[in-house]
Design a protein around this motif. Structure first.
Motif, PDB file in Angstrom:
ATOM      1  N   TYR A  16      60.129  -7.203  17.033  1.00 14.34           N
ATOM      2  CA  TYR A  16      60.499  -7.021  15.623  1.00 14.34           C
ATOM      3  C   TYR A  16      61.353  -5.764  15.447  1.00 14.34           C
ATOM      4  CZ  TYR A  16      60.377  -6.879  10.583  1.00 14.34           C
ATOM      5  OH  TYR A  16      60.764  -6.847   9.262  1.00 14.34           O
ATOM      6  N   LEU A  19      64.846  -6.254  16.898  1.00 20.52           N
ATOM      7  CA  LEU A  19      65.674  -7.229  16.174  1.00 20.52           C
ATOM      8  C   LEU A  19      66.113  -6.734  14.812  1.00 20.52           C
ATOM      9  CD1 LEU A  19      63.742 -10.430  17.203  1.00 20.52           C
ATOM     10  CD2 LEU A  19      66.213 -10.114  17.464  1.00 20.52           C
ATOM     11  N   THR A  20      65.459  -5.720  14.309  1.00 22.10           N
ATOM     12  CA  THR A  20      65.809  -5.217  12.973  1.00 22.10           C
ATOM     13  C   THR A  20      66.515  -3.866  13.044  1.00 22.10           C
ATOM     14  OG1 THR A  20      63.581  -4.277  12.808  1.00 22.10           O
ATOM     15  CG2 THR A  20      63.934  -6.444  11.807  1.00 22.10           C
TER      16      THR A  20
ATOM     17  N   ALA B  80      67.627  -8.811   7.873  1.00 21.25           N
ATOM     18  CA  ALA B  80      66.340  -9.404   7.474  1.00 21.25           C
ATOM     19  C   ALA B  80      66.223  -9.400   5.949  1.00 21.25           C
ATOM     20  CB  ALA B  80      65.188  -8.612   8.098  1.00 21.25           C
ATOM     21  N   THR B  85      61.068 -10.170   6.184  1.00 20.72           N
ATOM     22  CA  THR B  85      61.083 -11.457   6.898  1.00 20.72           C
ATOM     23  C   THR B  85      62.368 -11.577   7.711  1.00 20.72           C
ATOM     24  OG1 THR B  85      59.883 -12.430   5.071  1.00 20.72           O
ATOM     25  CG2 THR B  85      60.914 -13.968   6.614  1.00 20.72           C
ATOM     26  N   LEU B  86      62.210 -11.965   8.967  1.00 25.65           N
ATOM     27  CA  LEU B  86      63.382 -12.052   9.845  1.00 25.65           C
ATOM     28  C   LEU B  86      64.341 -13.143   9.374  1.00 25.65           C
ATOM     29  CD1 LEU B  86      61.749 -11.696  13.407  1.00 25.65           C
ATOM     30  CD2 LEU B  86      62.932  -9.924  12.076  1.00 25.65           C
ATOM     31  N   GLN B  90      67.420 -13.943  13.863  1.00 22.50           N
ATOM     32  CA  GLN B  90      66.516 -12.944  14.461  1.00 22.50           C
ATOM     33  C   GLN B  90      65.234 -13.637  14.943  1.00 22.50           C
ATOM     34  OE1 GLN B  90      66.460 -10.522  10.830  1.00 22.50           O
ATOM     35  NE2 GLN B  90      67.251  -8.763  11.991  1.00 22.50           N
TER      36      GLN B  90
END
Lengths: 788, 157
Positions: A16, A19-20, B80, B85-86, B90
């Motif tokens: 997570y 990816l962010t 996101a 929330t992805l 992602q």
């Protein structure tokens, strides 16, 4: 209780943040009062430093300091492994200064550091440092380093020789060769590679006058080792005054194991200017300052009886260690290479002599596989060639020589604990549809193309290593791992590990091991790594050792948690400790329905109102150090199928099949990912990547992504991967490690496939990387030879 | 010489004093402290710095900040949903293990979203060729290709 987590495809806990954009890599760390460092590096391969004038740079806007080797009088960067040569003498260890002392020995050697308020200012001022070089002739190539009249790098190392080392019984080996029905001989070059983790190295040093302490943020695979080497050998600082943090690290592949000059310089300089000093490597700079990999020149001979049974193997290798000895440079072409030359085979006698040479190149050290890809390349290329010469099927010659009973003592020091080489080979043959190959070859030929199939049956020694054995072999450090399991009062758990994750997914794999054993949801277990202030100790991540050594340390800490938990549970349930049975988070009184969960036991340990305080300390926090009793021995069989266009020399990988035995598997998704990545680096070595120095000037020709061919998405195929399991016999998880396998097995499989395709021209060898130009030229030369 | 630049980044108007030579990626990382956009090379080869400029994937290391004057920039931090929330791309990377060390990942995701826009049925060849400008040293691309194929389908839903 949860479903079992060992063996489950669990999505990664760390993803997570990555990816962010919330990952925190070293260059993302900016400290109050941050300053920026830029290194002035040698543009010459070999030169004396006649003078350095820093006056102009010091007057440039924003410049805070310029330091040279005159200012930084500290210990040299140490080498962590002593190799003793054939005459019983220690290897030659020339001083490896953090900033050059009187001489530079490779393009990129660090000469000075400029520190300024901003990066732009530091870069501008670096161009104003005037260095007067007395240029000397240089030598960069492995096979010319010891030539008569070759330029000498270090006074203490005549003939540029670091050591000549040998293993095995030479007389017995020569005797075996005298009885051979056939000898196959190959001359092989294992091409020099540049690791190229996509995150460039970075270091940010901060000194605190308040308590005379240092913090170093650094892109490292092993922060504790970094601290140990830097404090004890280079800066002479007390270890407890230095904290090393390796936050998120963007890939390592070996290149971030080592203590580098830049790490030392920014740490030292932060005290001199009393401000934090950050250095982030530019990519072109990383090409001339990150340790390189491989670079062997080898002759191998394999003696056989009339049935293709191996009688003996003789190997002579020259290994290029570069201009100075990097942290583990000396053990890679010896201990991690020659000990693997038995491969998967019962070859009864093996002799190997290794000459390590200094050249005017970037230091060479461990790169994904480290010695084992070089060994596999030697063994699997000569075995494939032997099959051709003996007119045996290449799978058949391997089968005739496979080790079948374990434990197996090889003639080159290692004791394989377990394995089933037939299982991986036959699975790979089936998966690769080898039976259908002749038809596919015909189809290719009908299009004017050549098709080839090649095998590699590799073995590696991982889980490095039993400290006492490593010590006897020259290691100057222990090779255990540390782990700590901290149960919290409310039942969740934090785990501290000395292993470091830089892409391997420890935060998930290790959490699976812990959550499974404690019966906790995986969300209740967090893994902490990469900070010497949080983790009791650690030897770090390399040699595919994390799960086998680091994972076992955690497992041993869990043993202690459970043992103490049993005592607490016995008290809570008023039962005898011997009557308590434990299974995945639940303590039961045998033969009753009385039970307590790990959460209840943890709570009692931290709120000890009803607790055996007279016999037991409160709290539930345990640590363990684990030193393995043997290496682990992952092994597997790879089958590669290529199609070559003889008119253009372009090689296309049609199929790549890998069947590995990594012992028990915690998370198959992560394991497959490790194999894919390793295969791609192996394919990169064989088809695309090759570090080239100009032989005259010693300049690095392949010094950027425009010149050094990194594998891209359209260079590689979809892989077919699978596993077979023989559990490791000497660690409780039965695990062996999977990080390097792909890079170890792939080059030989691919080059065997290419030379198989080129058998029509009688071509048995061509250099890596087998670029279209190289393949095309080799074909043209063979055609001309045939015509002549 | 210092100059003022203004643009929209992740939906918010921003302005900053930068030098003429300041790269867009430097503005994003150092001035705006959006450190999810990474620098992996100095020759516009690795794609770790990929962001969206006016809806298209661009390498923020190969343009100066001034060139983005007035532009709408989206970085990995802006992908996101507001509640965390992805984005489907992602999520697809997570589900398909399309990342390991995470360093190339922001650039991969930003490029993948651009690649997948209006292309729910990307073929393997299209994906592999579309990744020509992005380097990954960890995954061997196998699972990135899978992730993008799955993400493209999910984006179309």
């Amino acid at each position: 209780m949860n479903a079992p987590l060992i063996g489950a495809r669990i999505e990664r806990k760390e993803d997570y943040r990555f990816l962010t954009g919330a990952g925190q890599y070293t260059d993302d760390v900016t400290l109050p009062g941050q300053t920026h460092a830029v290194f002035v590096r040698s543009p010459h391969a070999h030169a004396t430093l006649k003078s350095i004038d820093k006056s102009k740079a010091l007057k440039a806007p924003g410049v805070l300091a310029v330091f040279t080797g005159e200012d930084l009088k500290v210990g040299g960067l140490p080498c962590g492994w002593l190799i003793t040569d054939v005459n019983g003498q220690p290897m030659k260890e020339p001083v490896h200064p953090s900033l050059a002392q009187g001489k530079v020995r490779h393009v990129g050697d660090q000469v000075a550091v400029v520190i300024a308020e901003t990066l732009d200012q530091a870069q501008d001022a670096a161009g104003l440092v005037e260095v007067d070089y007395g240029v000397l002739p240089s030598v960069t190539s492995t096979d010319k380093a010891r030539a008569k009249g070759a330029p000498q790098l270090h006074e203490i190392a005549p003939d540029n020789t670091c050591y000549v080392w040998a293993i095995g019984d030479k007389a017995a080996c020569d005797a075996a060769f005298s009885k051979a029905a056939h000898v196959t001989k190959l001359d092989l070059v294992n091409n020099r590679l540049i690791p190229n983790a996509i995150e460039p190295r970075a270091a940010n040093g901060m000194y605190s006058r308040a308590d005379d302490s240092y913090t170093l943020y650094v892109a490292s695979q092993n922060p504790h080792v970094e601290r140990l080497l830097m404090t004890a050998f280079v800066l002479g600082l007390p270890e407890h005054k230095v904290r090393v943090v390796a936050p998120d690290v963007g890939g390592g592949f070996g290149s971030k194991i080592y203590l580098y000059a830049e790490d030392v310089v920014v740490t030292w300089a932060s005290k001199q200017i009393n401000r934090p000093v950050k250095w982030t490597c530019e990519r072109s700079e990383s090409f001339v300052s990150d340790a390189h990999g491989r670079d062997h020149v080898t002759t191998v001979e394999l003696a056989m009886d009339k049935d293709g049974k191996f009688l003996g193997m003789r190997v002579k290798t020259t290994a290029n260690v570069g201009a100075y000895l990097s942290t583990f440079a000396s053990c890679v072409p010896t201990i991690l290479y020659a000990t693997l030359l038995a491969g998967q085979y019962t070859t009864p006698v093996i002799h190997c002599e290794v000459t390590a040479v200094f050249t005017n190149t970037v230091p060479v050290d461990a790169y994904r596989g480290a010695g084992r890809p070089e060994a596999t390349y030697v063994v699997e290329r000569v075995v494939e060639q032997a099959a051709r010469e003996m007119k045996l099927d290449p799978a058949e010659i391997r089968r005739r020589n496979f080790i079948k009973t374990f434990p197996y003592q090889t003639p080159v020091a290692l004791m394989y604990d377990t394995g089933d080489y037939e299982a991986t080979l036959s699975a790979a043959i089936k998966m690769a549809d080898v039976a259908g190959f002749p038809a596919r070859r015909k189809a290719s030929e009908a299009k004017g193309k050549l098709r080839g199939l090649g095998y590699a049956a590799y073995i590696e020694a991982c889980g490095i290593a039993p400290s006492n054995i490593a010590g006897a072999l020259g290691a100057r450090a222990g090779l255990f791992e540390a782990g700590e399991v901290r149960m919290h009062p409310t039942g969740s758990c934090t785990v501290f590990t000395g292993s470091h994750s830089h892409g391997q997914g420890h935060e998930t794999t290790f959490a699976q091991v812990v959550a499974d054993r404690l019966g906790l949801p995986i969300e209740s277990v967090d893994i902490v790594h990469g900070d010497t202030s949080k983790i009791l100790f650690g030897m770090g991540t390399y040699g595919s050792r994390s799960i086998a050594v680091g994972g076992t340390a955690i497992y041993k800490a869990l043993d202690k948690i459970i043992a103490k938990g049993k005592k607490i549970a016995a008290h809570l349930m008023e039962a005898a400790e011997t009557d308590i049975e434990y299974d995945r988070g639940v303590f039961k009184v045998a033969g009753t329905d009385k039970q307590k969960t790990i959460g209840e036991v943890s709570f009692a340990a931290y709120v000890p109102h009803n607790y055996p305080l007279d016999k037991l300390e409160p709290g539930l926090n345990e640590n363990a150090f684990y030193d393995p009793t043997n290496f682990t021995f992952p092994a597997g069989s790879y089958v590669c199928e290529v199609e070559i266009d003889p008119d253009t020399g372009v090689t296309k990988i049609e199929k790549f099949t890998a069947v590995d035995d990594f012992g028990n598997i915690i998370n198959p998704m992560i394991v497959e990912g490790q194999v894919h990545g390793g295969l791609t680096q192996g394919i990169g070595q064989a088809l695309l990547e090759g570090c080239k120095y100009d032989p005259e000037s010693g300049q690095l020709i392949t010094g950027s992504y425009m010149d050094y061919t990194m594998p891209r998405a359209d260079d590689v195929p979809n892989y077919q991967v699978d596993t077979r399991v023989t559990a490791c016999t000497h660690n409780p998880l039965g695990v062996k490690g999977c990080g390097e396998a792909g890079a170890i097995g792939a080059p030989a499989a691919l080059m065997n496939a290419i030379t198989d395709a080129l058998q029509v021209y009688g071509i048995n060898d061509l250099p890596m990387p087998a670029s279209p130009q190289t393949v095309w030229k080799t074909i043209q030369n063979a055609k001309q030879k045939k015509a002549a | 010489m210092s100059i003022k630049v203004s643009m929209t980044v992740n939906g918010k108007p921003v302005s900053a004093q930068v030098e003429e030579r300041t790269l867009l990626v430097t503005l994003i990382r150092e001035e705006l402290r959006l450190t999810g956009t990474h620098v992996g090379c100095d020759t516009a080869q690795c794609g770790a710095c990929t962001v969206h400029m006016n809806g298209k994937a661009v390498k923020s290391c190969s343009m100066v900040a001034m060139q983005a004057e007035g532009a709408n920039i989206v970085t990995i931090e802006g992908i996101a949903a507001a509640d965390g929330t992805l984005h489907p791309m992602q999520a697809a990377f997570k589900e398909n293990h399309g990342l390991q060390c995470g360093f190339c990942t922001p650039g991969m995701v930003m490029n993948a979203i651009d690649l997948a826009k209006g292309n729910p049925n990307l073929t393997e060849t299209e994906i592999r060729e579309g990744l020509e400008g992005n380097l990954c040293r960890c995954t061997g691309y196998h699972n990135i290709v899978k992730s993008i194929a799955a993400g493209a389908k999910a984006m179309a839903k």
